[in-house]
Design a protein around this motif. Structure first.
Motif, PDB file in Angstrom:
ATOM      1  N   ARG A  76      -2.187  -6.750   8.749  1.00  0.00           N
ATOM      2  CA  ARG A  76      -2.621  -5.362   8.982  1.00  0.00           C
ATOM      3  C   ARG A  76      -1.862  -4.440   8.053  1.00  0.00           C
ATOM      4  NH1 ARG A  76      -4.639  -1.972  13.357  1.00  0.00           N
ATOM      5  NH2 ARG A  76      -3.821   0.147  13.147  1.00  0.00           N
ATOM      6  N   VAL A  77      -2.550  -3.447   7.534  1.00  0.00           N
ATOM      7  CA  VAL A  77      -1.925  -2.405   6.715  1.00  0.00           C
ATOM      8  C   VAL A  77      -2.500  -1.059   7.154  1.00  0.00           C
ATOM      9  CG1 VAL A  77      -1.631  -1.444   4.408  1.00  0.00           C
ATOM     10  CG2 VAL A  77      -1.600  -3.930   4.727  1.00  0.00           C
ATOM     11  N   ASP A  78      -1.640  -0.189   7.638  1.00  0.00           N
ATOM     12  CA  ASP A  78      -2.083   1.161   8.014  1.00  0.00           C
ATOM     13  C   ASP A  78      -2.067   2.094   6.809  1.00  0.00           C
ATOM     14  OD1 ASP A  78      -2.272   1.205  11.179  1.00  0.00           O
ATOM     15  OD2 ASP A  78      -0.526  -0.010  10.628  1.00  0.00           O
ATOM     16  N   HIS A  79      -1.020   1.986   6.029  1.00  0.00           N
ATOM     17  CA  HIS A  79      -0.891   2.803   4.821  1.00  0.00           C
ATOM     18  C   HIS A  79      -0.548   1.896   3.648  1.00  0.00           C
ATOM     19  CE1 HIS A  79      -1.281   6.286   7.206  1.00  0.00           C
ATOM     20  NE2 HIS A  79      -0.016   6.453   7.545  1.00  0.00           N
ATOM     21  N   LEU A  80      -1.178   2.171   2.504  1.00  0.00           N
ATOM     22  CA  LEU A  80      -0.917   1.411   1.280  1.00  0.00           C
ATOM     23  C   LEU A  80      -0.449   2.367   0.196  1.00  0.00           C
ATOM     24  CD1 LEU A  80      -1.118  -1.144  -0.531  1.00  0.00           C
ATOM     25  CD2 LEU A  80      -3.511  -0.509  -0.944  1.00  0.00           C
ATOM     26  N   VAL A  81       0.697   2.063  -0.397  1.00  0.00           N
ATOM     27  CA  VAL A  81       1.231   2.842  -1.513  1.00  0.00           C
ATOM     28  C   VAL A  81       1.330   1.925  -2.725  1.00  0.00           C
ATOM     29  CG1 VAL A  81       3.161   4.221  -2.379  1.00  0.00           C
ATOM     30  CG2 VAL A  81       2.559   4.305   0.057  1.00  0.00           C
ATOM     31  N   LEU A  82       0.632   2.299  -3.780  1.00  0.00           N
ATOM     32  CA  LEU A  82       0.671   1.521  -5.019  1.00  0.00           C
ATOM     33  C   LEU A  82       1.586   2.246  -5.990  1.00  0.00           C
ATOM     34  CD1 LEU A  82      -3.083   0.626  -5.047  1.00  0.00           C
ATOM     35  CD2 LEU A  82      -1.228  -1.033  -5.044  1.00  0.00           C
ATOM     36  N   ALA A  83       2.860   1.832  -5.982  1.00  0.00           N
ATOM     37  CA  ALA A  83       3.891   2.507  -6.760  1.00  0.00           C
ATOM     38  C   ALA A  83       4.367   1.684  -7.949  1.00  0.00           C
ATOM     39  CB  ALA A  83       5.084   2.847  -5.859  1.00  0.00           C
ATOM     40  N   ALA A  84       3.768   0.522  -8.177  1.00  0.00           N
ATOM     41  CA  ALA A  84       4.192  -0.329  -9.290  1.00  0.00           C
ATOM     42  C   ALA A  84       3.860   0.339 -10.617  1.00  0.00           C
ATOM     43  CB  ALA A  84       3.501  -1.690  -9.201  1.00  0.00           C
ATOM     44  N   VAL A 117      -8.407  -6.053  -1.588  1.00  0.00           N
ATOM     45  CA  VAL A 117      -7.849  -7.052  -0.672  1.00  0.00           C
ATOM     46  C   VAL A 117      -7.333  -6.409   0.607  1.00  0.00           C
ATOM     47  CG1 VAL A 117      -5.943  -8.695  -0.397  1.00  0.00           C
ATOM     48  CG2 VAL A 117      -7.292  -8.688  -2.512  1.00  0.00           C
ATOM     49  N   THR A 118      -6.801  -5.207   0.493  1.00  0.00           N
ATOM     50  CA  THR A 118      -6.124  -4.573   1.626  1.00  0.00           C
ATOM     51  C   THR A 118      -7.059  -3.835   2.558  1.00  0.00           C
ATOM     52  OG1 THR A 118      -4.173  -4.278   0.202  1.00  0.00           O
ATOM     53  CG2 THR A 118      -4.248  -2.999   2.233  1.00  0.00           C
ATOM     54  N   VAL A 119      -8.113  -3.238   2.045  1.00  0.00           N
ATOM     55  CA  VAL A 119      -8.984  -2.390   2.861  1.00  0.00           C
ATOM     56  C   VAL A 119      -9.521  -3.090   4.114  1.00  0.00           C
ATOM     57  CG1 VAL A 119     -11.279  -1.315   2.847  1.00  0.00           C
ATOM     58  CG2 VAL A 119      -9.601  -0.682   1.124  1.00  0.00           C
ATOM     59  N   PRO A 120      -9.935  -4.369   4.063  1.00  0.00           N
ATOM     60  CA  PRO A 120     -10.399  -5.005   5.303  1.00  0.00           C
ATOM     61  C   PRO A 120      -9.322  -5.106   6.385  1.00  0.00           C
ATOM     62  CG  PRO A 120     -11.139  -6.239   3.383  1.00  0.00           C
ATOM     63  CD  PRO A 120     -10.145  -5.240   2.893  1.00  0.00           C
ATOM     64  N   ASP A 125      -8.499   5.180  10.111  1.00  0.00           N
ATOM     65  CA  ASP A 125      -7.649   6.318   9.764  1.00  0.00           C
ATOM     66  C   ASP A 125      -6.551   5.926   8.773  1.00  0.00           C
ATOM     67  OD1 ASP A 125      -6.117   4.781  11.470  1.00  0.00           O
ATOM     68  OD2 ASP A 125      -5.399   6.470  12.685  1.00  0.00           O
ATOM     69  N   GLY A 126      -6.731   4.795   8.106  1.00  0.00           N
ATOM     70  CA  GLY A 126      -5.768   4.377   7.098  1.00  0.00           C
ATOM     71  C   GLY A 126      -5.806   5.273   5.873  1.00  0.00           C
ATOM     72  N   ALA A 127      -4.768   5.157   5.047  1.00  0.00           N
ATOM     73  CA  ALA A 127      -4.681   5.996   3.856  1.00  0.00           C
ATOM     74  C   ALA A 127      -4.013   5.224   2.725  1.00  0.00           C
ATOM     75  CB  ALA A 127      -3.908   7.278   4.146  1.00  0.00           C
ATOM     76  N   ILE A 128      -4.392   5.596   1.502  1.00  0.00           N
ATOM     77  CA  ILE A 128      -3.896   4.948   0.294  1.00  0.00           C
ATOM     78  C   ILE A 128      -3.382   6.011  -0.659  1.00  0.00           C
ATOM     79  CG2 ILE A 128      -4.529   3.524  -1.704  1.00  0.00           C
ATOM     80  CD1 ILE A 128      -6.803   2.364   0.056  1.00  0.00           C
ATOM     81  N   VAL A 129      -2.238   5.752  -1.275  1.00  0.00           N
ATOM     82  CA  VAL A 129      -1.708   6.619  -2.324  1.00  0.00           C
ATOM     83  C   VAL A 129      -1.465   5.782  -3.574  1.00  0.00           C
ATOM     84  CG1 VAL A 129       0.258   8.012  -3.086  1.00  0.00           C
ATOM     85  CG2 VAL A 129      -0.664   8.331  -0.789  1.00  0.00           C
ATOM     86  N   LEU A 130      -2.040   6.225  -4.684  1.00  0.00           N
ATOM     87  CA  LEU A 130      -1.843   5.600  -5.979  1.00  0.00           C
ATOM     88  C   LEU A 130      -0.852   6.435  -6.787  1.00  0.00           C
ATOM     89  CD1 LEU A 130      -5.634   5.163  -6.928  1.00  0.00           C
ATOM     90  CD2 LEU A 130      -4.254   3.673  -5.470  1.00  0.00           C
ATOM     91  N   PHE A 131      -0.054   5.785  -7.609  1.00  0.00           N
ATOM     92  CA  PHE A 131       0.873   6.508  -8.472  1.00  0.00           C
ATOM     93  C   PHE A 131       0.347   6.524  -9.901  1.00  0.00           C
ATOM     94  CE2 PHE A 131       3.769   6.962  -5.151  1.00  0.00           C
ATOM     95  CZ  PHE A 131       4.896   7.664  -5.575  1.00  0.00           C
ATOM     96  N   GLY A 132       0.224   7.718 -10.444  1.00  0.00           N
ATOM     97  CA  GLY A 132      -0.111   7.892 -11.845  1.00  0.00           C
ATOM     98  C   GLY A 132       1.058   8.540 -12.560  1.00  0.00           C
ATOM     99  N   PRO A 166     -14.156   6.004   5.886  1.00  0.00           N
ATOM    100  CA  PRO A 166     -13.255   7.131   6.153  1.00  0.00           C
ATOM    101  C   PRO A 166     -11.800   6.914   5.729  1.00  0.00           C
ATOM    102  CG  PRO A 166     -13.545   5.860   8.151  1.00  0.00           C
ATOM    103  CD  PRO A 166     -14.433   5.225   7.114  1.00  0.00           C
ATOM    104  N   ILE A 167     -11.461   5.737   5.168  1.00  0.00           N
ATOM    105  CA  ILE A 167     -10.113   5.576   4.635  1.00  0.00           C
ATOM    106  C   ILE A 167      -9.913   6.579   3.504  1.00  0.00           C
ATOM    107  CG2 ILE A 167      -8.606   4.000   3.350  1.00  0.00           C
ATOM    108  CD1 ILE A 167      -9.933   1.699   4.925  1.00  0.00           C
TER     109      ILE A 167
END
Length: 235
Positions: A76-84, A117-120, A125-132, A166-167
């Motif tokens: 399970r993942v509620d929040h995903l942060v892509l900081a790599a 891979v993570t969205v399923p 009410d999950g959320a994703i943040v990408l780093f640019g 709605p993610i």
């Protein structure tokens, strides 16, 4: 801790990613961090204080075909942060094809595959943040690939926010962060930026953590590219 969320920070073994992981672990959430070296990721995870032990996994976003297997143990993942992130000092005249391919793969293909891979595993009410990064707005000598991929992150946010609703999906684009590993030993460069920053205050890793938490928390913020630069782009 039955109500604890799971926050996955891919690229969370150092710098801003690690500070984000520490923030959520301190708040009682389950934290999963990743790094290219599994042993190091596991070691860093053990050092993150929190009521729930953090988990470290080996994952290289520049090898997208392996991402699904690397994340298979995360249910399970509620929040995903892509900081790599990686840095690539590349000009057209001195173009390094191998490094450019790696960076483009990591930030565009790898980020997208990690989301797929993570969205399923995410709740509605999950959320994703990408780093640019702000090289997308203000190129510099050697930013050929960095500017290009960060511009891609800017566009990626909009298509993902529509496809995954709605993610929610947002991105952070930091300016120079003097207390981060990338900039801490470059005082002359940070001073030049400071001299052109309204308010004469540089952003910090704590500011980036706060901005990340805002984007993950606020249910009405979706599909935006947030510049965190103290107003530097105004000058």
């Amino acid at each position: 801790m039955a109500d604890a969320r799971t926050v996955a920070v891919l690229g969370g073994t150092a710098g801003i990613g690690l500070e984000i992981a520490r923030y959520y672990a301190a708040g009682g959430d389950r934290v999963v961090i990743s790094g290219r070296d599994a042993q190091r990721a596991e070691g860093v995870a053990k050092q993150i204080p929190g009521a729930v032990p953090a988990t470290g996994i080996g994952l290289d976003l520049a090898e997208p075909a392996r991402i699904a297997d690397a994340l298979s143990g995360v249910d399970r993942v509620d929040h995903l942060v892509l900081a790599a992130v990686e840095r690539d000092a590349s000009t057209v005249a001195g173009y390094d094809i191998a490094r450019a391919i790696r960076l483009v793969t990591l930030k565009l293909v790898g980020y997208t595959e990690a989301v797929r891979v993570t969205v399923p595993k995410m709740p509605p009410d999950g959320a994703i943040v990408l780093f640019g990064g702000l090289a997308k707005e203000r190129p510099y000598p050697g930013s050929t690939t960095v500017t290009t991929v960060n511009g891609g992150i800017d566009s990626m946010v909009r298509t993902l926010a529509l496809q995954l609703a709605p993610i929610r999906v947002n991105a952070l684009h930091p300016g120079v962060v003097p207390d981060s590993p990338q900039w801490i030993d470059k005082p002359e460069a940070t001073e030049r930026v400071l001299s052109r920053t309204p308010g004469r205050r540089m952003i910090t890793m704590a500011d980036m953590v706060d901005a990340t938490a805002f984007l993950l928390r606020n249910q009405s913020v979706n599909g935006i590219n947030l510049h965190v630069d103290g107003g530097w782009l105004l000058t």
